[in-house]
Design an enzyme around this catalytic site. Structure first.
Site, mmCIF file in Angstrom:
data_model
loop_
_atom_site.group_PDB
_atom_site.id
_atom_site.type_symbol
_atom_site.label_atom_id
_atom_site.label_comp_id
_atom_site.label_asym_id
_atom_site.label_seq_id
_atom_site.Cartn_x
_atom_site.Cartn_y
_atom_site.Cartn_z
ATOM 1 C CG HIS A 252 -2.060 0.923 1.153
ATOM 2 N ND1 HIS A 252 -1.906 2.285 1.147
ATOM 3 C CD2 HIS A 252 -3.384 0.694 1.059
ATOM 4 C CE1 HIS A 252 -3.103 2.846 1.061
ATOM 5 N NE2 HIS A 252 -4.024 1.900 1.005
ATOM 6 N NE ARG A 275 -3.441 7.479 -1.427
ATOM 7 C CZ ARG A 275 -3.482 6.302 -2.020
ATOM 8 N NH1 ARG A 275 -3.309 6.207 -3.328
ATOM 9 N NH2 ARG A 275 -3.680 5.194 -1.330
#
Ligand SMILES: Cc1cc2nc3c(=O)[nH]c(=O)nc-3n(C[C@H](O)[C@H](O)[C@H](O)COP(=O)(O)OP(=O)(O)OC[C@H]3O[C@@H](n4cnc5c(N)ncnc54)[C@H](O)[C@@H]3O)c2cc1C
Ligand SMILES: *[C@@H]1O[C@H](CO)[C@@H](O)[C@H](O)[C@H]1NC(C)=O
Ligand SMILES: *[C@@H]1O[C@H](CO)[C@@H](O)[C@H](O)[C@H]1NC(C)=O
Ligand SMILES: *[C@@H]1O[C@H](CO)[C@@H](O)[C@H](O)[C@H]1NC(C)=O
Ligand SMILES: *[C@@H]1O[C@H](CO)[C@@H](O)[C@H](O)[C@H]1NC(C)=O
Length: 468
Positions: A252, A275
């Site tokens: 990740h 995000r």
């Protein structure tokens, strides 16, 4: 070995979302179960999930007029899988996603009314509920509660054994006959059963397995809990189960670097929703963006490793006040944990090698350019208006982390464990969830792991019910 005391039609190994879904669906079908977990509490990594669960044609998509389809979700999944994995499993994941979310809503009263667009998805389809609880915690709590109530009211229907680690699969004439486990005192026990479903999760915390299957990642920190040691993969492989894609490990891009404990192997995840809801990534070496933040996880990770060179491979995750407002409860948790700081733009650029004008220009151009220079499609909650030295920013430091293991035990369309020749290994032996390989191929899309647990957990429970 203590004398045999327990007999049950079905044993489930692991109490993450795969185990809880399977258990609840069997309970609904009135099939008695024993659910066992080596940890002292229920929930595995599932309880930590913070972004949400994917689904198409849901009530939330309908209310926002989001026009999604099996075809579109399948294409996103297939593209992300890069030629690995099973088309049949991907089709089931996608085709049964709508029913899976409706099941969570109708059976357990979950709202799943909010929706975000995560990396690699062409459309918003990752669901969570409004309110204070993060999605993994909310979903796990509801399913756990149902089983605990059943255990209390009707002990013959559900038995939950914690601190109980599965150690051996017993078999005769090609059929499962029992499962051995060891309890917290080191005493071994045998449960007689003809069905075992392994829902024992991935191997992201096991340095041994990372070293064996993905040598280059063995020094990366991880978001996984310490119970995530690939026990199911090892036990099933020892008796002839086929392992696939074990080197396919999702790193990740954004694990939080704790400023007070920067070297800890465990890292809190900076949820992808940060995000998705508007966060951007800034390279500490340039003070500028360097990637489409909503590209797939592997692509974002590769960009951090390529551009944010230097010893620690860190980048800044920078968010506007609108992101804070859109994700308040989670943001407050990160602020409380010192993983995110609320600071002014002028304070932030003290750490950057560029001028205030240049940084303001970077935020302006991200917020208002017609075409994003990195091709980012969704730019919600951006830094509009008068950006200046007093503009409030929310900033954390992030680094890539081992997050999910795509590979695992190979299963057929009914979650039966397969041997090296793709034949069913033993009647009555199943695997669901992260312990399996094939659903995500080379890269898992955010939100598709919780979905996998619900879709295949329900399916295997229905399948077993029809055989009993
Ligand atoms: C921080 C974080 C955030 C995430 N966010 C998301 C998200 O937003 N959306 C999404 O889709 N996915 C997310 N994921 C991934 C997802 O949570 C997991 O991959 C998924 O929940 C796996 O579920 P599972 O039931 O297969 O395994 P787990 O939930 O890991 O459960 C496995 C259980 O098996 C038990 N076990 C293991 N070995 C044995 C044994 N020998 N005997 C008995 N018990 C055993 C373990 O103790 C554990 O409780 C996230 C993961 C992490 C780490
Ligand atoms: C929705 O998508 C389908 C194809 O997936 C398309 O046929 C249809 O025209 C779209 N509808 C709208 C309103 O965009
Ligand atoms: C999915 O991909 C196929 C094959 O490339 C294409 O024909 C189809 O139009 C795509 N569907 C959508 C909804 O994008
Ligand atoms: C899923 O849907 C697609 C398209 O409708 C279909 O071709 C496929 O056979 C379905 N797969 C499953 C497993 O139901
Ligand atoms: C990821 O990067 C590859 C190689 O640069 C590119 O072909 C692919 O389109 C990217 N993925 C997405 C979802 O943009």
């Amino acid at each position: 070995m203590s004398p045999v005391k327990l007999t049950t039609p079905v044993v489930i190994v692991g109490s993450g979302l795969a185990g809880l879904t399977t258990g609840n669906q069997l309970l609904k079908k009135k099939i008695p179960i024993i659910l066992l977990d080596k940890a002292s509490s229920i929930g595995g990594n599932s309880i930590k999930a913070s972004s949400g669960i994917n689904g198409i044609k849901t009530s939330a998509q309908a209310s926002l007029s989001i026009n999604d389809s099996e075809d579109l979700f399948f294409n996103d999944t297939f593209r992300s899988a890069k030629g690995l994995g099973s088309i049949n499993l991907m089709n089931r994941l996608v085709n049964e996603s709508s029913d899976a979310l409706a099941w969570l809503q109708q059976e357990f009263g979950l709202k799943l009314d909010l929706i975000a667009q995560l990396g690699g998805h062409s459309i918003p389809r990752t669901h969570r509920s409004s309110g204070k609880l993060p999605p993994g915690f909310e979903i796990v709590s509801a399913l756990k509660n149902r089983l605990e109530v059943a255990e209390k009211n009707n002990p013959a229907s559900v038995k939950i054994l914690l601190n109980s680690k599965a150690t051996n699969i017993e078999q005769r004439d090609g059929k499962v006959t029992g499962l051995k486990y060891v309890d917290i005192n080191g005493d071994y026990h045998l449960i007689k059963t003809s069905n075992i479903i392994f829902c024992s999760g991935g191997f992201g915390f096991s340095k041994d397995m990372l070293e064996k299957y993905a040598h280059s990642l063995k020094n990366l920190p991880t978001t996984n809990g310490q119970q995530t040691t690939g026990d199911g993969q090892k036990l099933l492989h020892e008796i002839g189960g086929q392992l696939i894609d074990m080197d396919q490990i999702q790193v990740h891009p954004t694990g939080f670097v704790d400023p007070f404990d920067p070297d800890n192997n465990f890292k809190f995840l900076a949820a992808e929703a940060l995000r998705g809801l508007g966060g951007i990534l800034i390279n500490p070496l340039t003070g500028l963006r360097f990637v489409n933040e909503l590209d797939t996880r592997d692509n974002v990770t590769n960009s951090i490793e390529k551009y944010c060179i230097g010893e620690t491979k860190t980048a800044y995750l920078v968010m506007s006040e609108k992101v804070y407002d859109a994700y308040k409860d989670n943001m407050n948790f990160y602020l409380y944990k010192n993983l995110i700081k609320k600071i002014s733009l002028s304070e932030f650029i003290e750490d950057l090698p560029i001028s205030e004008e240049q940084f303001v220009h970077e935020l302006h151009s991200y917020s208002s350019d017609k075409e994003d220079k990195f091709g980012r499609s969704s730019r919600i909650n951006s830094f509009e208006g008068n950006i200046n030295s007093k503009t409030t920013l929310f900033v954390g430091k992030i680094t890539p982390v081992v997050h999910f293991t795509m590979g695992g035990i190979k299963v057929n369309d009914n979650s039966q464990v397969l041997d090296a020749n793709d034949n069913v290994l033993l009647d009555g032996l199943y695997a669901v969830g992260e312990v399996t390989g094939g659903v995500h191929g080379s890269n898992r899309l955010g939100g598709s792991s919780l979905l996998e647990c619900v879709v295949f957990g329900r399916h295997v429970a229905n399948y077993i019910t029809n055989l009993l």
